[in-house]
Scaffold this motif. Sequence first.
Motif, PDB file in Angstrom:
ATOM      1  N   ASN C  24       0.830  -1.184  -0.018  1.00  0.00           N
ATOM      2  CA  ASN C  24       0.273  -0.138   0.034  1.00  0.00           C
ATOM      3  C   ASN C  24       0.915   1.207  -0.101  1.00  0.00           C
ATOM      4  O   ASN C  24       2.142   1.125  -0.181  1.00  0.00           O
ATOM      5  CB  ASN C  24      -1.030  -0.113   1.271  1.00  0.00           C
ATOM      6  N   ALA C  25       0.239   2.557   0.257  1.00  0.00           N
ATOM      7  CA  ALA C  25       1.011   3.683  -0.012  1.00  0.00           C
ATOM      8  C   ALA C  25       2.160   3.609   1.191  1.00  0.00           C
ATOM      9  O   ALA C  25       3.348   4.115   1.115  1.00  0.00           O
ATOM     10  CB  ALA C  25       0.017   4.738   0.272  1.00  0.00           C
ATOM     11  N   GLY C  26       2.187   3.041   2.576  1.00  0.00           N
ATOM     12  CA  GLY C  26       3.103   2.804   3.516  1.00  0.00           C
ATOM     13  C   GLY C  26       4.315   2.155   3.003  1.00  0.00           C
ATOM     14  O   GLY C  26       5.151   2.510   2.981  1.00  0.00           O
ATOM     15  N   THR C  27       4.063   0.692   2.088  1.00  0.00           N
ATOM     16  CA  THR C  27       4.991   0.432   1.914  1.00  0.00           C
ATOM     17  C   THR C  27       5.904   0.867   0.433  1.00  0.00           C
ATOM     18  O   THR C  27       7.119   0.814   0.513  1.00  0.00           O
ATOM     19  CB  THR C  27       4.930  -1.091   1.461  1.00  0.00           C
ATOM     20  N   ALA C  28       4.929   1.686  -0.190  1.00  0.00           N
ATOM     21  CA  ALA C  28       5.597   2.497  -1.313  1.00  0.00           C
ATOM     22  C   ALA C  28       6.580   3.468  -0.771  1.00  0.00           C
ATOM     23  O   ALA C  28       7.664   3.547  -1.240  1.00  0.00           O
ATOM     24  CB  ALA C  28       4.277   3.343  -1.935  1.00  0.00           C
ATOM     25  N   GLY C 103     -13.047  -2.035   1.090  1.00  0.00           N
ATOM     26  CA  GLY C 103     -13.395  -0.761   1.795  1.00  0.00           C
ATOM     27  C   GLY C 103     -12.317   0.296   1.391  1.00  0.00           C
ATOM     28  O   GLY C 103     -12.146   0.682   0.212  1.00  0.00           O
ATOM     29  N   ARG C 104     -12.285   1.239   2.537  1.00  0.00           N
ATOM     30  CA  ARG C 104     -11.265   2.222   2.195  1.00  0.00           C
ATOM     31  C   ARG C 104      -9.908   2.205   1.980  1.00  0.00           C
ATOM     32  O   ARG C 104      -9.270   3.014   1.337  1.00  0.00           O
ATOM     33  CB  ARG C 104     -11.544   3.338   3.368  1.00  0.00           C
ATOM     34  N   ALA C 105      -9.401   0.872   2.376  1.00  0.00           N
ATOM     35  CA  ALA C 105      -8.193   0.385   2.185  1.00  0.00           C
ATOM     36  C   ALA C 105      -7.773   0.641   0.824  1.00  0.00           C
ATOM     37  O   ALA C 105      -6.555   0.730   0.358  1.00  0.00           O
ATOM     38  CB  ALA C 105      -7.621  -0.874   2.962  1.00  0.00           C
ATOM     39  N   ARG C 106      -8.636   0.310  -0.229  1.00  0.00           N
ATOM     40  CA  ARG C 106      -8.233   0.435  -1.632  1.00  0.00           C
ATOM     41  C   ARG C 106      -7.786   1.823  -2.088  1.00  0.00           C
ATOM     42  O   ARG C 106      -7.085   1.628  -3.048  1.00  0.00           O
ATOM     43  CB  ARG C 106      -9.432  -0.189  -2.645  1.00  0.00           C
ATOM     44  N   TYR C 107      -8.198   2.654  -1.465  1.00  0.00           N
ATOM     45  CA  TYR C 107      -7.785   4.085  -1.869  1.00  0.00           C
ATOM     46  C   TYR C 107      -6.325   4.293  -1.678  1.00  0.00           C
ATOM     47  O   TYR C 107      -5.702   5.230  -2.270  1.00  0.00           O
ATOM     48  CB  TYR C 107      -8.466   5.347  -1.301  1.00  0.00           C
ATOM     49  N   TRP C 108      -5.795   3.548  -0.676  1.00  0.00           N
ATOM     50  CA  TRP C 108      -4.397   3.611  -0.743  1.00  0.00           C
ATOM     51  C   TRP C 108      -3.590   2.621  -1.126  1.00  0.00           C
ATOM     52  O   TRP C 108      -2.324   2.329  -0.775  1.00  0.00           O
ATOM     53  CB  TRP C 108      -4.058   3.508   1.121  1.00  0.00           C
ATOM     54  N   VAL C 119     -11.204   8.805  -7.713  1.00  0.00           N
ATOM     55  CA  VAL C 119     -10.980   9.574  -6.438  1.00  0.00           C
ATOM     56  C   VAL C 119      -9.676   9.789  -5.932  1.00  0.00           C
ATOM     57  O   VAL C 119      -9.468  11.013  -5.360  1.00  0.00           O
ATOM     58  CB  VAL C 119     -11.758   8.609  -5.440  1.00  0.00           C
ATOM     59  N   GLN C 120      -8.794   8.918  -6.143  1.00  0.00           N
ATOM     60  CA  GLN C 120      -7.199   9.324  -5.649  1.00  0.00           C
ATOM     61  C   GLN C 120      -6.950  10.393  -6.385  1.00  0.00           C
ATOM     62  O   GLN C 120      -6.074  11.386  -5.953  1.00  0.00           O
ATOM     63  CB  GLN C 120      -6.571   8.171  -6.228  1.00  0.00           C
ATOM     64  N   TYR C 121      -7.458  10.718  -7.838  1.00  0.00           N
ATOM     65  CA  TYR C 121      -6.848  11.911  -8.457  1.00  0.00           C
ATOM     66  C   TYR C 121      -7.476  13.155  -7.664  1.00  0.00           C
ATOM     67  O   TYR C 121      -7.050  14.425  -7.640  1.00  0.00           O
ATOM     68  CB  TYR C 121      -7.072  11.829 -10.027  1.00  0.00           C
TER      69      TYR C 121
END
Lengths: 223, 245, 621
Positions: C24-28, C103-108, C119-121
Amino acid sequence: MNGSKSLGIALASVLLGGGALALAGFALASDTPHQAALNCVRTSATACSLQLSTYPDSLEGAHGKTGGAHPTWVTYANDNLVVPENTTINVTIHQYDGGGSLNDPFFDQVMGTIGGTMVYNGKTVSHVDPNNIGHTFTLRNIPGNGKTLFVSVPLPADYRNPTITIGTGQYPKPNIIKFSFKTGGPGTYEWNCEYPCGDARVSSGFGYAMSSFGYMSGTLTVK
Amino acid sequence: MTDSDNDKTSLKSFFWLWGILTIVGVVLGLYGPSHLMPKSMSPNMHLTILTMVIFTVAAAPVAAGVYAATIYVLRNWTHKGDEPPPPAKPVRENGIIVATWVSISVLLTLFLLIWGLGALAEDNASASSNPLIVNVIAQQWVWTFQYPGTHVESNSLYLPEGREVEFHVSSDDVTHGFWIVQMGVQVDANPGVITTIHTTPNVLGTFDVRCEQFCGLNHAFMDALGDVVTPQQFSTWLAAQPQRT
Amino acid sequence: MTTTLEHTAVAEESQGGGLARYQNAGTAVAGGVLFAFLFWLIARKTMDPTGEAFNDQVTTILGCGWIIGFWFGIGAFNGPMRWLLGRDHSRADDLYYAGHNQGRARYWKYTTDHKVVGVQYIIVTMGLLGVGGLLAMAIRTELIMPGNHFVNQQVYNAFISLHGMIMILALIVAIAGPWANFVMPIMIGARDMAFPRLNALSLWTLVSAASLLVAVAAVGGLTMGWVVLAPITDQNGVGMDLFALTIVVFAVSSTVGGVNVVCTILTMRTKGMTLERVPIFVWGAITTSALALYAFPFFFLVEVLQLLDRNVATSFFVSGGGGTGWLQANLFWLMGHPEVYVILTPAVAACFEIAAVMARKPVFSYRTAVAAMVGLSGLSILVWAHHMFTSGWAPTLGGPFMVTTEIISIPTGLFFLVLIGTLWRGHIWMKLPTIWMFGFIANFIIGGITGIYLSDIPIDNQLHGTMFVTAHFHYIFVGSVLFGAVAALAFWFPKVTGRFLDEFLGRISFWLVFIGVQVTFLAMFASGLKGMPRRVSSYSVIFDHTNLITTIGAYIIMSGMLVLLGAIIKSWGHGEPSGPNPWHANSLEWMVPTPPPLENFDVMPVITEDPYNFREEMVRS
């Protein structure tokens, strides 16, 4: 929809945003401090004296004992000069740095001082060798403000061996340059060096110390 | 909505609005540029201000038409509330309107082009076969001016009135923008290249030289003072300057 | 008739995803930091520390490390790697990547669902606009009076450079990013984009680039203006290397995104969705993407050459080394002018869409609208040298470029014809999107006409490089594109969230921003006409009144934007529910439920007419 609640949220957003902006502004402003003012020392009702130095590094002067972020950059020890209005300013500059040729030999002249001359190591001169310049002190007028104040003084290069210890640095015996100019009414002027002493890769020697505020540039405030 | 909004007579207020806004635009065009812009000291600047005035006057009916139409639409055909209004009468194409609109914009563009190309030719036309040459040298963050044949170099720009001046502009370091504010001429100062512009100062008095191309730390302060003087005063000034070798 | 992937694959879902389950964004960010550190170590050991370019080389290599590590960390390489190893994605994997039941995790995450990417954009755009906006306020605070008071000229120069670049990035993605991703595939009746994984790649490369751009400030900043023309870039510290790297990666992002949008529109339309039946916004999306495909390779090229000049002492742009700064200026503006229309076209197209739906009337002369957008894009690649009228480069080309530039006013004029023609005798529903759309019309005419002055060389010889130019393109970018972007946001917000964007706060925001824009930029026109140069930290006292007014106006704009932010935050969670088709429109995005399910359609629709035939029976509560 509850109108007053919306309004509350609107106001809160404005206040929060304003606060964030103010914080960001202060953080940025404090990151680049204007150095403490160097005041002209009054010697008589109509004159005062100002002493400056140019060093080949930043160990001495207002960048701190360790030289700040760029200890190897050339610097005027102070960037914030304050002088009184309608006064003769007698400036002494101790020039400790080596140098070379000007990009534009125009700046080998002494301009805008009283008499159009300066005293260079005891000798009165109106220009010096353009191929042996350490720095210049060039104070510019700001057109459109109705005020004229243009002073440009070449500071010849100094190639003597370092024999003097100041703080943590070793420097040669300095070239001593003296000149005087008259101030008018209050205002803030910009000064900088016009000798390409800032080491850039290819273009001109106007990078690094020359392109960063507070090394080879500063302000002169007439109060 | 009633059918009255399809009545042609109701367009009267639109045309009134269009007319009034056009007059406002024309008045703004006639007074705005000449009032705000620096006083003209050369034919180039005169031409610039004249072109500004003409373009504004030409654009006034266009902008006024759009504003008038928008205001008219807002006044006559809007609906409030949470329920959508009923569908409006569909108008998918109107060839006559499109053709008229395109023709008018082509004509207006042609006018702008013809005027602009004419003005450009006039701007570039050399008035004299024997111009005064001035070498302009930019350095971060000072302008200096050399008068070839005299060994004079100055950091303020003296020019004689009424004689064409050709500026040979170059830079010792980075790109700067040489701009004589009151004469409407600009050209970049590039390292290693000489660019030229010319103009003929035709009014006595002081003027400003500013840098209009971002050039680093003290770009904001890269100005120079200028003075247009009589030819006699110019010779006197030139003779009094220190000669540099 | 049609079975969706969702139904068949639901059983194997628990096995899907593989490595992506842990990314996810964290591992990125962790990957980016790790690689940056490793690359930094390698660079320190391998590069010559006495070389002139040592710091540049170390910084460039470190920046590359961040990018590559970030891509690894987010999972951009998973798919190609598995394909290479012969273990291509299963259906369950694809479903996992699409963010099914996450859920919301997919946005990250590296999510391929076009609605998630949209939505990410939105979030990325808002973040960029926020940072760029704060910088704008800092700039205006410094310019409140003559002299340097708030910050010195070095910090000011860093502010204007970052403000410029961040705002350009923000506006390029502001409309095409969210809406060409979220609604465009549904509009044309597609289950997703043509290349869903490239869609995620485009978004996350943008994030990796934007974070580098912010890091520029930490390494001494960029103090040379966002156009960064040689040779002055030579005087900038290592911030310039990270900046150039940012642009290179951004060009990759926009190329990947552009290819995806073009291919989706050309190949993924549902049965009956001819190119004359697509909603007009789709035409905006394809012209802007095609134009981006032409323009951004120049940006890529110019910054790669810049990096080479700085890092390995080539001399593409070094006069005296066989190169010239004019080469860079040409390459830059070959990108720079089309880019303006990359930014503008989606705003115009969104306004066409909104005008038609809200006036309950078809787009007036659909073909004129298409011709205007395509014509404008085509012409825009022929006008770049008008940015160089006063540079001294090729004076003989002045006339020809003046001609091409002024011809642009013809397609631009057609935009007004289509908008006014659509609204004329319409039944205009005055809701939030409509109001912002009217703001667009009012500001765009000023921005457009002042552009005509600047295309005229005798005028440009006076006004080039002045605040007049700044005011002109801010009328386009803030007055027009931002208004179009907010109109689009208000229009499609109910489809994203199922709720209306708060009408009351939205209207307050509109009036603040609208009045603010007039105050700010009309006064800025006056400063420019009086002769105030651009990009100056201080100015002569003769410009003091107009600058004070501009600064006051800028603060009004800021208040309005903050109210808008408040409205978005409030409405996203607690706004008034809207239902699936709040504007009673006909296009396909309003026919699917809100929020649209994964893969959008249960049964693929068949299209028989364009979406602008509004009928009485559609009006229902």
